[in-house]
Design a protein around this motif. Sequence first.
Motif, PDB file in Angstrom:
ATOM      1  N   LYS A 250       0.839  -1.182   0.000  1.00  0.00           N
ATOM      2  CA  LYS A 250       0.000   0.000   0.000  1.00  0.00           C
ATOM      3  C   LYS A 250       0.882   1.242   0.000  1.00  0.00           C
ATOM      4  CE  LYS A 250      -2.891   0.324   3.174  1.00  0.00           C
ATOM      5  NZ  LYS A 250      -4.089   0.921   3.375  1.00  0.00           N
TER       6      LYS A 250
ATOM      7  N   GLU B  21     -12.981   2.693   0.360  1.00  0.00           N
ATOM      8  CA  GLU B  21     -12.356   3.491  -0.692  1.00  0.00           C
ATOM      9  C   GLU B  21     -10.843   3.557  -0.526  1.00  0.00           C
ATOM     10  OE1 GLU B  21     -14.289   7.247  -0.647  1.00  0.00           O
ATOM     11  OE2 GLU B  21     -16.230   6.466  -1.327  1.00  0.00           O
TER      12      GLU B  21
ATOM     13  N   ASN C 106      -8.819   1.298   0.871  1.00  0.00           N
ATOM     14  CA  ASN C 106      -8.111   0.021   0.779  1.00  0.00           C
ATOM     15  C   ASN C 106      -8.460  -0.838  -0.434  1.00  0.00           C
ATOM     16  OD1 ASN C 106      -6.525  -0.138   3.413  1.00  0.00           O
ATOM     17  ND2 ASN C 106      -8.576   0.345   4.166  1.00  0.00           N
ATOM     18  N   ARG C 107      -9.520  -0.491  -1.136  1.00  0.00           N
ATOM     19  CA  ARG C 107     -10.000  -1.369  -2.208  1.00  0.00           C
ATOM     20  C   ARG C 107      -8.982  -1.526  -3.337  1.00  0.00           C
ATOM     21  NH1 ARG C 107     -15.822  -0.139  -3.091  1.00  0.00           N
ATOM     22  NH2 ARG C 107     -15.019   1.828  -3.896  1.00  0.00           N
ATOM     23  N   GLY C 108      -8.259  -0.467  -3.661  1.00  0.00           N
ATOM     24  CA  GLY C 108      -7.277  -0.567  -4.734  1.00  0.00           C
ATOM     25  C   GLY C 108      -6.212  -1.614  -4.431  1.00  0.00           C
ATOM     26  N   SER C 109      -5.669  -1.589  -3.205  1.00  0.00           N
ATOM     27  CA  SER C 109      -4.662  -2.578  -2.810  1.00  0.00           C
ATOM     28  C   SER C 109      -5.260  -3.974  -2.769  1.00  0.00           C
ATOM     29  CB  SER C 109      -4.089  -2.229  -1.434  1.00  0.00           C
ATOM     30  OG  SER C 109      -3.368  -1.024  -1.482  1.00  0.00           O
TER      31      SER C 109
ATOM     32  N   GLN D   4      -5.632  -5.253  -6.317  1.00  0.00           N
ATOM     33  CA  GLN D   4      -4.316  -5.504  -6.903  1.00  0.00           C
ATOM     34  C   GLN D   4      -3.745  -6.811  -6.381  1.00  0.00           C
ATOM     35  OE1 GLN D   4      -1.381  -2.565  -5.916  1.00  0.00           O
ATOM     36  NE2 GLN D   4       0.213  -3.503  -7.149  1.00  0.00           N
TER      37      GLN D   4
ATOM     38  N   THR E 141     -12.509  -4.928 -13.380  1.00  0.00           N
ATOM     39  CA  THR E 141     -13.668  -4.218 -12.857  1.00  0.00           C
ATOM     40  C   THR E 141     -14.549  -3.692 -13.977  1.00  0.00           C
ATOM     41  OG1 THR E 141     -12.338  -2.190 -12.659  1.00  0.00           O
ATOM     42  CG2 THR E 141     -12.511  -3.591 -10.709  1.00  0.00           C
TER      43      THR E 141
ATOM     44  N   THR F 139     -17.027  -5.370  -2.968  1.00  0.00           N
ATOM     45  CA  THR F 139     -16.766  -5.913  -4.299  1.00  0.00           C
ATOM     46  C   THR F 139     -17.574  -7.188  -4.500  1.00  0.00           C
ATOM     47  OG1 THR F 139     -14.871  -7.221  -3.505  1.00  0.00           O
ATOM     48  CG2 THR F 139     -14.416  -5.004  -4.330  1.00  0.00           C
TER      49      THR F 139
END
Length: 258
Positions: free
Chosen positions: A20, A118, A120-123, A126, A133, A183
Amino acid sequence: MTCSVHLYNPYKHGHINASKTQENEMSECDIQEIFSSVGKDYGFRSVTAAFSPENDLKVCWMRTGPTIDFWVSDYLESAPEDILESVAEAIYRKIRGSGDDSYPERVVEFLTSRDFAEENRGSYLQRKGGVSTDRIGRHQDLDASYRRLVRRGLVEREDDLVIGWVPLGIKKDVGNSSVLMRTALLNRRLDNPFMDDDLIDYCLFTQITFVQMGFYQDSRERRERLEELIGSYPHHERYESALRDMGLGNGEELSPEC
């Protein structure tokens, strides 16, 4: 002895190493101090604690007598001190088998906040690897499926819900979804030209329903409620039979893990 406990394990995950960003995050020193301070009340005199890039939101530990080492999911790096203290208290109670090891309401509110998702969702996505998505797959359109489910009143419309596809390899799960990260991801094996709309709708319904049920601390209660909701879907047995014929199913939460 090495153990781990999921603060909340959003369905089943793979293992991907990713880091992160480090902006406005609690230092290793702070997490060390918090777990050491709380640990003294439970008889642990030698404690180490550090953040770790876990795929799941969990705390792992290795214990030898009064010595214990913790690896805390880095999704909690930006958590306020009182949240981390409450998490540490719950983990130590679980380790000692003393008292209620559930999380206080303030911890639940923090974990289920839109801000947490919002941030943490990107990490999270990944680390899962290979996630798309884009709701429109090679052969199936999950956006159209979502609209049909909303129109039928089977799920709620939520603008921040991430819907997409995830490669699950040899795993037989219909999907892999997360309550906290908001998700709903379907197994890429379902994105094929032989799937009819009704079956795709049912599969997406199971994942969105899982997310929209929200946070449960009692796994038995969560499982029973999920089975009840999915079992109420029109022609549920027919679709489950079709999935079994494909070698797929709804994982362990229907027998759920998550």
